[in-house]
Scaffold this motif. Structure first.
Motif, PDB file in Angstrom:
ATOM      1  N   ASP A  11      41.734  38.749  46.880  1.00 56.79           N
ATOM      2  CA  ASP A  11      41.232  37.472  46.404  1.00 56.79           C
ATOM      3  C   ASP A  11      40.834  36.535  47.541  1.00 56.79           C
ATOM      4  O   ASP A  11      40.764  35.328  47.363  1.00 56.79           O
ATOM      5  CB  ASP A  11      42.295  36.763  45.548  1.00 56.79           C
ATOM      6  CG  ASP A  11      42.612  37.544  44.295  1.00 56.79           C
ATOM      7  OD1 ASP A  11      41.774  38.364  43.909  1.00 56.79           O
ATOM      8  OD2 ASP A  11      43.695  37.321  43.716  1.00 56.79           O
ATOM      9  N   THR A  15      37.095  38.813  43.545  1.00 58.87           N
ATOM     10  CA  THR A  15      38.020  39.769  42.937  1.00 58.87           C
ATOM     11  C   THR A  15      37.205  40.881  42.312  1.00 58.87           C
ATOM     12  O   THR A  15      37.558  41.429  41.288  1.00 58.87           O
ATOM     13  CB  THR A  15      38.888  39.090  41.877  1.00 58.87           C
ATOM     14  OG1 THR A  15      38.037  38.484  40.896  1.00 58.87           O
ATOM     15  CG2 THR A  15      39.779  38.036  42.482  1.00 58.87           C
ATOM     16  N   GLU A  16      36.068  41.166  42.897  1.00 60.80           N
ATOM     17  CA  GLU A  16      35.126  42.097  42.302  1.00 60.80           C
ATOM     18  C   GLU A  16      35.734  43.476  42.117  1.00 60.80           C
ATOM     19  O   GLU A  16      36.419  43.992  42.991  1.00 60.80           O
ATOM     20  CB  GLU A  16      33.881  42.193  43.180  1.00 60.80           C
ATOM     21  CG  GLU A  16      32.770  42.977  42.533  1.00 60.80           C
ATOM     22  CD  GLU A  16      31.460  42.794  43.273  1.00 60.80           C
ATOM     23  OE1 GLU A  16      30.529  43.540  42.957  1.00 60.80           O
ATOM     24  OE2 GLU A  16      31.399  41.940  44.143  1.00 60.80           O
ATOM     25  N   ALA A  72      39.096  41.591  36.493  1.00 66.12           N
ATOM     26  CA  ALA A  72      37.650  41.369  36.343  1.00 66.12           C
ATOM     27  C   ALA A  72      37.079  42.267  35.253  1.00 66.12           C
ATOM     28  O   ALA A  72      36.318  41.810  34.388  1.00 66.12           O
ATOM     29  CB  ALA A  72      36.941  41.640  37.671  1.00 66.12           C
ATOM     30  N   TRP A  73      37.453  43.544  35.257  1.00 67.95           N
ATOM     31  CA  TRP A  73      36.926  44.468  34.246  1.00 67.95           C
ATOM     32  C   TRP A  73      37.517  44.192  32.863  1.00 67.95           C
ATOM     33  O   TRP A  73      36.832  44.363  31.849  1.00 67.95           O
ATOM     34  CB  TRP A  73      37.188  45.914  34.674  1.00 67.95           C
ATOM     35  CG  TRP A  73      36.199  46.384  35.696  1.00 67.95           C
ATOM     36  CD1 TRP A  73      36.418  46.636  37.013  1.00 67.95           C
ATOM     37  CD2 TRP A  73      34.804  46.608  35.481  1.00 67.95           C
ATOM     38  NE1 TRP A  73      35.265  47.008  37.641  1.00 67.95           N
ATOM     39  CE2 TRP A  73      34.249  47.015  36.721  1.00 67.95           C
ATOM     40  CE3 TRP A  73      33.973  46.521  34.369  1.00 67.95           C
ATOM     41  CZ2 TRP A  73      32.913  47.317  36.879  1.00 67.95           C
ATOM     42  CZ3 TRP A  73      32.618  46.825  34.520  1.00 67.95           C
ATOM     43  CH2 TRP A  73      32.103  47.217  35.757  1.00 67.95           C
ATOM     44  N   THR A 103      38.197  41.246  31.811  1.00 62.77           N
ATOM     45  CA  THR A 103      37.452  40.077  31.353  1.00 62.77           C
ATOM     46  C   THR A 103      36.068  40.466  30.862  1.00 62.77           C
ATOM     47  O   THR A 103      35.565  39.904  29.873  1.00 62.77           O
ATOM     48  CB  THR A 103      37.353  39.038  32.487  1.00 62.77           C
ATOM     49  OG1 THR A 103      38.674  38.676  32.907  1.00 62.77           O
ATOM     50  CG2 THR A 103      36.622  37.787  32.034  1.00 62.77           C
ATOM     51  N   GLN A 105      32.846  34.956  33.502  1.00 65.02           N
ATOM     52  CA  GLN A 105      32.524  36.177  34.251  1.00 65.02           C
ATOM     53  C   GLN A 105      32.183  35.866  35.707  1.00 65.02           C
ATOM     54  O   GLN A 105      32.450  36.670  36.607  1.00 65.02           O
ATOM     55  CB  GLN A 105      31.342  36.919  33.590  1.00 65.02           C
ATOM     56  CG  GLN A 105      31.515  37.214  32.111  1.00 65.02           C
ATOM     57  CD  GLN A 105      32.739  38.028  31.776  1.00 65.02           C
ATOM     58  OE1 GLN A 105      33.138  38.921  32.531  1.00 65.02           O
ATOM     59  NE2 GLN A 105      33.353  37.714  30.633  1.00 65.02           N
ATOM     60  N   HIS A 128      34.802  36.092  38.500  1.00 66.20           N
ATOM     61  CA  HIS A 128      35.299  37.386  38.953  1.00 66.20           C
ATOM     62  C   HIS A 128      34.270  38.210  39.728  1.00 66.20           C
ATOM     63  O   HIS A 128      34.629  39.234  40.309  1.00 66.20           O
ATOM     64  CB  HIS A 128      35.759  38.221  37.743  1.00 66.20           C
ATOM     65  CG  HIS A 128      36.939  37.652  37.018  1.00 66.20           C
ATOM     66  ND1 HIS A 128      38.244  37.814  37.438  1.00 66.20           N
ATOM     67  CD2 HIS A 128      37.022  36.910  35.880  1.00 66.20           C
ATOM     68  CE1 HIS A 128      39.066  37.206  36.603  1.00 66.20           C
ATOM     69  NE2 HIS A 128      38.352  36.654  35.646  1.00 66.20           N
ATOM     70  N   TRP A 129      32.991  37.792  39.715  1.00 65.47           N
ATOM     71  CA  TRP A 129      31.949  38.641  40.279  1.00 65.47           C
ATOM     72  C   TRP A 129      31.067  37.858  41.241  1.00 65.47           C
ATOM     73  O   TRP A 129      30.722  36.702  40.996  1.00 65.47           O
ATOM     74  CB  TRP A 129      31.072  39.242  39.170  1.00 65.47           C
ATOM     75  CG  TRP A 129      31.862  40.052  38.201  1.00 65.47           C
ATOM     76  CD1 TRP A 129      32.469  39.622  37.054  1.00 65.47           C
ATOM     77  CD2 TRP A 129      32.172  41.439  38.311  1.00 65.47           C
ATOM     78  NE1 TRP A 129      33.134  40.654  36.439  1.00 65.47           N
ATOM     79  CE2 TRP A 129      32.969  41.790  37.190  1.00 65.47           C
ATOM     80  CE3 TRP A 129      31.846  42.430  39.240  1.00 65.47           C
ATOM     81  CZ2 TRP A 129      33.448  43.075  36.983  1.00 65.47           C
ATOM     82  CZ3 TRP A 129      32.322  43.709  39.031  1.00 65.47           C
ATOM     83  CH2 TRP A 129      33.108  44.024  37.911  1.00 65.47           C
ATOM     84  N   ARG A 169      26.683  39.843  39.422  1.00 63.03           N
ATOM     85  CA  ARG A 169      26.775  39.079  38.181  1.00 63.03           C
ATOM     86  C   ARG A 169      25.785  39.516  37.108  1.00 63.03           C
ATOM     87  O   ARG A 169      26.158  39.597  35.930  1.00 63.03           O
ATOM     88  CB  ARG A 169      26.581  37.582  38.483  1.00 63.03           C
ATOM     89  CG  ARG A 169      27.813  36.944  39.060  1.00 63.03           C
ATOM     90  CD  ARG A 169      27.554  35.501  39.408  1.00 63.03           C
ATOM     91  NE  ARG A 169      28.654  34.980  40.204  1.00 63.03           N
ATOM     92  CZ  ARG A 169      28.581  33.871  40.904  1.00 63.03           C
ATOM     93  NH1 ARG A 169      27.462  33.174  40.928  1.00 63.03           N
ATOM     94  NH2 ARG A 169      29.623  33.453  41.591  1.00 63.03           N
ATOM     95  N   ASN A 207      39.632  32.854  36.696  1.00 53.84           N
ATOM     96  CA  ASN A 207      39.944  32.908  38.120  1.00 53.84           C
ATOM     97  C   ASN A 207      39.043  31.901  38.816  1.00 53.84           C
ATOM     98  O   ASN A 207      38.121  32.275  39.532  1.00 53.84           O
ATOM     99  CB  ASN A 207      39.704  34.330  38.656  1.00 53.84           C
ATOM    100  CG  ASN A 207      40.029  34.425  40.135  1.00 53.84           C
ATOM    101  OD1 ASN A 207      40.978  33.821  40.611  1.00 53.84           O
ATOM    102  ND2 ASN A 207      39.221  35.174  40.871  1.00 53.84           N
TER     103      ASN A 207
END
Length: 428
Positions: free
Chosen positions: A9, A27-28, A33-34, A36, A151, A154-155, A160, A218
């Motif tokens: 992070d 936090t890719e 992330a996934w 979410t 989204q 997290h990306w 994105r 996040n």
């Protein structure tokens, strides 16, 4: 030493589109992330995907004598318009950290409204409007934009469009499931309208429960002063405001097939059983349309890709003038229009995200963009319904929708030209 989570992070300085530096948490490809993304997919299936089935209701209400095509279209238009218009306050609340509260409250209101629709009479317009247009629109509005906006927590920028494309694909999946489900259950004399709607409400309930469990927020480090400053100058951001207005004008024509294609096919003399599946075909073909253009936007730029999708939608709508009751022609139109309209819908959020200067303003930018574009969604199909009247001269509504898409394209191209000048590259 930093922990693995701290390493994952960590903050890194990334160049923003105008060359300035920004702070962004990364936090890719992490588990949260996934989760979410998957949760967002389920949520969009329930809210946007269900609304993509409104063509079924349009057909049922008009043929039951509830109201004219124009009046009935106000129900669906109000629902979708509220879904995106409430993105303005919902986006701001997302930035302030109220994501979970909004999605839970919105989910409860949304599911409750569908259950209320199941006890409404199909020939009582006010009951249909209050439950399906007003209440469902408010519930969906508290879910839709926050689910997209979260989204971006997290990306990173380059990933994105793909993540958002996967999430927005839920609207296509719902647009396949719900029209087939509703058409078959409503036509079944042992089920009928009330239990068909209740069955769909239970499906939405299950999807939203899973979505709320899976999704997490996040947020990036906030700079409240900078966020407020950015909000004050949003209307002076030329590519942003021109692109948003272009999307709003395009929305005057974009959703015409989603509302009227089933009724169009039946009125032209196509087999009713076949016509029931047109919306499913339309939404099914928009699944690759919500993913492939997003992937291609890495190479060609998000503005360039959304402009091409808008042009394709306009050309296809003009082509609807030559489509009669031919099964082949209707299927080809549904497939192509579903693909390119899906690309347009899924790329709006990445276009807005590409113009963000500070990550803490993503919610308000998305919210304002969807709020403005809701004006086109709200009025587009009722205008088409007014042009159809009681005799259904389809060429009037088709020309209106196609021309509005062209006008929107022009505005998007102007925004794209300004943005290309700012970045000094044609890949925007």
């Amino acid at each position: 030493m930093p922990s693995s989570s701290e390493t994952r992070d960590h903050k890194s300085e990334l160049a923003s589109p105008d060359g300035s530096l920004e702070q962004e948490q990364i936090t890719e490809e992490g588990f949260k992330a996934w989760c979410t993304v998957i949760g967002g997919f389920f949520a969009i299936t329930a809210v946007f995907g269900y609304q993509n089935a409104f063509g079924v209701y349009q057909d049922v209400y008009v043929r039951s004598g509830a109201a004219s095509a124009q009046a009935v279209s106000w129900i669906g238009s109000t629902q979708i318009a509220l879904m995106v218009a409430l993105g303005l306050p919902a986006g701001k609340l997302l930035d302030l950290g109220y994501f979970k509260a909004m999605t839970i409250i919105g989910s409860i209101i949304y599911v409750f409204s569908i259950f209320m629709l199941s006890i409404a009479h199909t020939d009582k317009y006010y009951q249909l409007f209050l439950s399906q247009g007003l209440a469902a629109g408010i519930g969906a509005g508290l879910v839709y934009v926050p689910v997209l906006g979260v989204q971006t927590h997290h990306w990173r920028r380059r990933s994105r469009p793909v993540a958002l494309g996967i999430v927005i694909t839920g609207s296509s999946v719902g647009g396949i499931i719900f029209p087939i489900m509703l058409n078959n259950l409503i036509a079944n004399p042992n089920v009928g309208f009330a239990w068909a709607v209740r069955a769909s409400a239970f499906v939405c309930l299950g999807l939203l429960v899973i979505a709320n469990i899976l999704m997490t927020t996040n947020p990036p480090p906030k700079n409240r002063k900078k966020t407020l400053t950015k909000f004050n100058v949003l209307f002076t951001d030329v590519p942003y405001i021109l692109g948003v207005i272009g999307a709003a004008v395009s929305d005057w024509g974009l959703f015409f097939p989603y509302f009227y294609l089933q009724l169009f096919a039946i009125d032209k003399g196509a087999n009713p059983t076949f016509s029931f599946y047109l919306l499913a075909i339309l939404n099914g073909s928009s699944i690759p349309g919500r993913i492939i253009p997003n992937i291609l936007s890495h190479k060609f730029g998000v503005f360039n890709t959304v402009a091409f999708c808008t042009l394709a939608c306009s050309v296809l709508t003009f082509g609807l003038l030559g489509v009669g009751n031919s099964v082949a022609a209707l299927v080809i139109f549904a497939i192509l229009y579903g693909f390119f309209s899906g690309g347009f819908i899924s790329l709006l959020a990445p276009v807005v995200a590409s113009l963000v200067q500070d990550e803490s303003e993503i919610g308000i930018r998305l919210g304002l963009a969807y709020c403005i574009s809701s004006l086109g969604i709200l009025t587009g199909n009722p205008i088409a319904g007014a042009l159809l009247g009681t005799t259904f001269p389809w060429w009037r509504a088709i020309l209106f929708s196609a021309v509005m898409l062209l006008v929107g394209l022009v505005l998007i191209l102007v925004a794209r030209t300004v943005r290309a000048s700012q970045k000094q590259t044609q890949r925007v």
